[in-house]
Write a protein that holds these residues in place. Structure first.
Motif, PDB file in Angstrom:
ATOM      1  N   TYR A  39       8.734   5.182 -12.721  1.00 53.05           N
ATOM      2  CA  TYR A  39       8.587   6.492 -13.354  1.00 53.05           C
ATOM      3  C   TYR A  39       8.475   7.515 -12.241  1.00 53.05           C
ATOM      4  O   TYR A  39       8.682   7.188 -11.068  1.00 53.05           O
ATOM      5  CB  TYR A  39       7.378   6.516 -14.309  1.00 53.05           C
ATOM      6  CG  TYR A  39       6.038   6.464 -13.620  1.00 53.05           C
ATOM      7  CD1 TYR A  39       5.186   7.558 -13.654  1.00 53.05           C
ATOM      8  CD2 TYR A  39       5.630   5.337 -12.910  1.00 53.05           C
ATOM      9  CE1 TYR A  39       3.963   7.523 -13.010  1.00 53.05           C
ATOM     10  CE2 TYR A  39       4.417   5.294 -12.272  1.00 53.05           C
ATOM     11  CZ  TYR A  39       3.587   6.392 -12.318  1.00 53.05           C
ATOM     12  OH  TYR A  39       2.387   6.355 -11.672  1.00 53.05           O
ATOM     13  N   GLU A  40       8.166   8.748 -12.575  1.00 50.94           N
ATOM     14  CA  GLU A  40       8.267   9.839 -11.614  1.00 50.94           C
ATOM     15  C   GLU A  40       7.467   9.641 -10.324  1.00 50.94           C
ATOM     16  O   GLU A  40       7.990   9.878  -9.230  1.00 50.94           O
ATOM     17  CB  GLU A  40       7.846  11.150 -12.290  1.00 50.94           C
ATOM     18  CG  GLU A  40       8.562  12.326 -11.714  1.00 50.94           C
ATOM     19  CD  GLU A  40       8.476  13.553 -12.595  1.00 50.94           C
ATOM     20  OE1 GLU A  40       8.736  14.633 -12.053  1.00 50.94           O
ATOM     21  OE2 GLU A  40       8.157  13.457 -13.789  1.00 50.94           O
ATOM     22  N   PHE A  41       6.215   9.209 -10.393  1.00 42.51           N
ATOM     23  CA  PHE A  41       5.437   9.017  -9.163  1.00 42.51           C
ATOM     24  C   PHE A  41       6.057   7.946  -8.267  1.00 42.51           C
ATOM     25  O   PHE A  41       6.164   8.114  -7.059  1.00 42.51           O
ATOM     26  CB  PHE A  41       3.984   8.644  -9.469  1.00 42.51           C
ATOM     27  CG  PHE A  41       3.076   9.809  -9.758  1.00 42.51           C
ATOM     28  CD1 PHE A  41       3.320  11.078  -9.274  1.00 42.51           C
ATOM     29  CD2 PHE A  41       1.940   9.618 -10.531  1.00 42.51           C
ATOM     30  CE1 PHE A  41       2.477  12.145  -9.551  1.00 42.51           C
ATOM     31  CE2 PHE A  41       1.077  10.675 -10.806  1.00 42.51           C
ATOM     32  CZ  PHE A  41       1.347  11.936 -10.325  1.00 42.51           C
ATOM     33  N   GLY A  42       6.442   6.822  -8.849  1.00 42.90           N
ATOM     34  CA  GLY A  42       7.040   5.758  -8.051  1.00 42.90           C
ATOM     35  C   GLY A  42       8.316   6.204  -7.367  1.00 42.90           C
ATOM     36  O   GLY A  42       8.531   5.939  -6.175  1.00 42.90           O
ATOM     37  N   GLY A  92       0.704  -1.250   0.000  1.00 48.84           N
ATOM     38  CA  GLY A  92       0.000   0.000   0.000  1.00 48.84           C
ATOM     39  C   GLY A  92       0.737   1.309   0.000  1.00 48.84           C
ATOM     40  O   GLY A  92       0.746   2.008   0.988  1.00 48.84           O
ATOM     41  N   LEU A  93       1.322   1.691  -1.107  1.00 51.00           N
ATOM     42  CA  LEU A  93       1.888   3.021  -1.258  1.00 51.00           C
ATOM     43  C   LEU A  93       1.274   3.594  -2.532  1.00 51.00           C
ATOM     44  O   LEU A  93       1.393   3.011  -3.604  1.00 51.00           O
ATOM     45  CB  LEU A  93       3.408   2.943  -1.369  1.00 51.00           C
ATOM     46  CG  LEU A  93       4.181   4.249  -1.392  1.00 51.00           C
ATOM     47  CD1 LEU A  93       3.847   5.116  -0.186  1.00 51.00           C
ATOM     48  CD2 LEU A  93       5.670   3.964  -1.398  1.00 51.00           C
ATOM     49  N   ILE A  94       0.583   4.722  -2.388  1.00 52.10           N
ATOM     50  CA  ILE A  94      -0.167   5.278  -3.506  1.00 52.10           C
ATOM     51  C   ILE A  94       0.059   6.779  -3.611  1.00 52.10           C
ATOM     52  O   ILE A  94       0.526   7.413  -2.658  1.00 52.10           O
ATOM     53  CB  ILE A  94      -1.682   5.006  -3.371  1.00 52.10           C
ATOM     54  CG1 ILE A  94      -2.245   5.658  -2.094  1.00 52.10           C
ATOM     55  CG2 ILE A  94      -1.981   3.521  -3.404  1.00 52.10           C
ATOM     56  CD1 ILE A  94      -3.735   5.544  -1.933  1.00 52.10           C
ATOM     57  N   VAL A  95      -0.291   7.332  -4.744  1.00 49.81           N
ATOM     58  CA  VAL A  95      -0.362   8.777  -4.901  1.00 49.81           C
ATOM     59  C   VAL A  95      -1.831   9.145  -4.766  1.00 49.81           C
ATOM     60  O   VAL A  95      -2.675   8.641  -5.504  1.00 49.81           O
ATOM     61  CB  VAL A  95       0.182   9.232  -6.274  1.00 49.81           C
ATOM     62  CG1 VAL A  95      -0.001  10.730  -6.435  1.00 49.81           C
ATOM     63  CG2 VAL A  95       1.638   8.835  -6.433  1.00 49.81           C
ATOM     64  N   PRO A 128       1.323  11.920  -0.979  1.00 46.49           N
ATOM     65  CA  PRO A 128       1.641  10.500  -0.797  1.00 46.49           C
ATOM     66  C   PRO A 128       0.617   9.884   0.143  1.00 46.49           C
ATOM     67  O   PRO A 128       0.063  10.563   1.006  1.00 46.49           O
ATOM     68  CB  PRO A 128       3.033  10.520  -0.171  1.00 46.49           C
ATOM     69  CG  PRO A 128       3.107  11.837   0.528  1.00 46.49           C
ATOM     70  CD  PRO A 128       2.268  12.786  -0.293  1.00 46.49           C
ATOM     71  N   GLY A 129       0.340   8.607  -0.033  1.00 43.01           N
ATOM     72  CA  GLY A 129      -0.631   7.962   0.829  1.00 43.01           C
ATOM     73  C   GLY A 129      -0.467   6.463   0.870  1.00 43.01           C
ATOM     74  O   GLY A 129       0.427   5.899   0.237  1.00 43.01           O
ATOM     75  N   GLY A 130      -1.349   5.836   1.606  1.00 42.03           N
ATOM     76  CA  GLY A 130      -1.334   4.395   1.791  1.00 42.03           C
ATOM     77  C   GLY A 130      -1.064   4.073   3.252  1.00 42.03           C
ATOM     78  O   GLY A 130      -0.022   4.455   3.790  1.00 42.03           O
ATOM     79  N   ALA A 131      -1.996   3.397   3.900  1.00 42.27           N
ATOM     80  CA  ALA A 131      -1.890   3.130   5.336  1.00 42.27           C
ATOM     81  C   ALA A 131      -0.588   2.428   5.723  1.00 42.27           C
ATOM     82  O   ALA A 131       0.048   2.821   6.705  1.00 42.27           O
ATOM     83  CB  ALA A 131      -3.106   2.344   5.814  1.00 42.27           C
ATOM     84  N   PRO A 132      -0.141   1.381   5.007  1.00 40.67           N
ATOM     85  CA  PRO A 132       1.111   0.730   5.419  1.00 40.67           C
ATOM     86  C   PRO A 132       2.314   1.682   5.404  1.00 40.67           C
ATOM     87  O   PRO A 132       3.148   1.648   6.308  1.00 40.67           O
ATOM     88  CB  PRO A 132       1.286  -0.397   4.407  1.00 40.67           C
ATOM     89  CG  PRO A 132      -0.110  -0.702   3.958  1.00 40.67           C
ATOM     90  CD  PRO A 132      -0.789   0.642   3.920  1.00 40.67           C
ATOM     91  N   ALA A 133       2.399   2.531   4.398  1.00 36.44           N
ATOM     92  CA  ALA A 133       3.496   3.498   4.343  1.00 36.44           C
ATOM     93  C   ALA A 133       3.368   4.521   5.469  1.00 36.44           C
ATOM     94  O   ALA A 133       4.369   4.900   6.080  1.00 36.44           O
ATOM     95  CB  ALA A 133       3.522   4.188   2.991  1.00 36.44           C
TER      96      ALA A 133
END
Length: 128
Positions: A61-64, A13-16, A34-39
């Motif tokens: 890519y850039e977001f990752g 769980g790592l998301i934009v 940045p978001g995602g509960a595990p992060a």
């Protein structure tokens, strides 16, 4: 997932997130975050003086790379991060419903985190 020495490792769980304080229909735009509960938990662990690592897959890519950098800036080990050249990092649009509750709309087609395989796991990191 808990590590055996009082440290923690989070997975996937790592998301934009694209955040707006109003409903989707009313939103004139969104703020990238940045978001995602595990992060979020991994960063909280490091801020409380613990050790944390992230295990998962992001788009190459850039977001990752932005998300991997944010983890590193916050003291989270990125040794468990894999990058996928063919998939994108998950996106979420977060809006506010009329009743005050947040609403999440995820875009994963599939996203890189969904393509993580057992062979890509850094087992030494998880065991440490």
């Amino acid at each position: 997932m808990a590590m055996n020495n009082g440290s923690s490792a989070s997975s996937k769980g790592l998301i934009v997130s694209f955040v707006s304080g109003v409903s989707l229909a009313e939103a004139p735009g969104f703020l990238k975050a940045p978001g995602g509960a595990p992060a979020n938990v991994a960063i909280a662990v490091t801020r409380l003086g613990g050790r944390a690592a992230f295990v998962g897959k992001l788009g190459d890519y850039e977001f990752g790379h932005m998300l991997a950098g944010i983890l590193k800036e916050n003291g989270v080990s990125g040794d468990g991060i894999n990058f996928d050249k063919g998939a994108r990092t998950a996106l979420a649009f977060v809006t506010l419903r009329a009743d005050g509750e947040r609403e999440f709309m995820f875009y994963r087609n599939p996203s890189a985190d969904m393509l993580l395989t057992p062979e890509e796991l850094n087992l030494e990191l998880i065991r440490s």
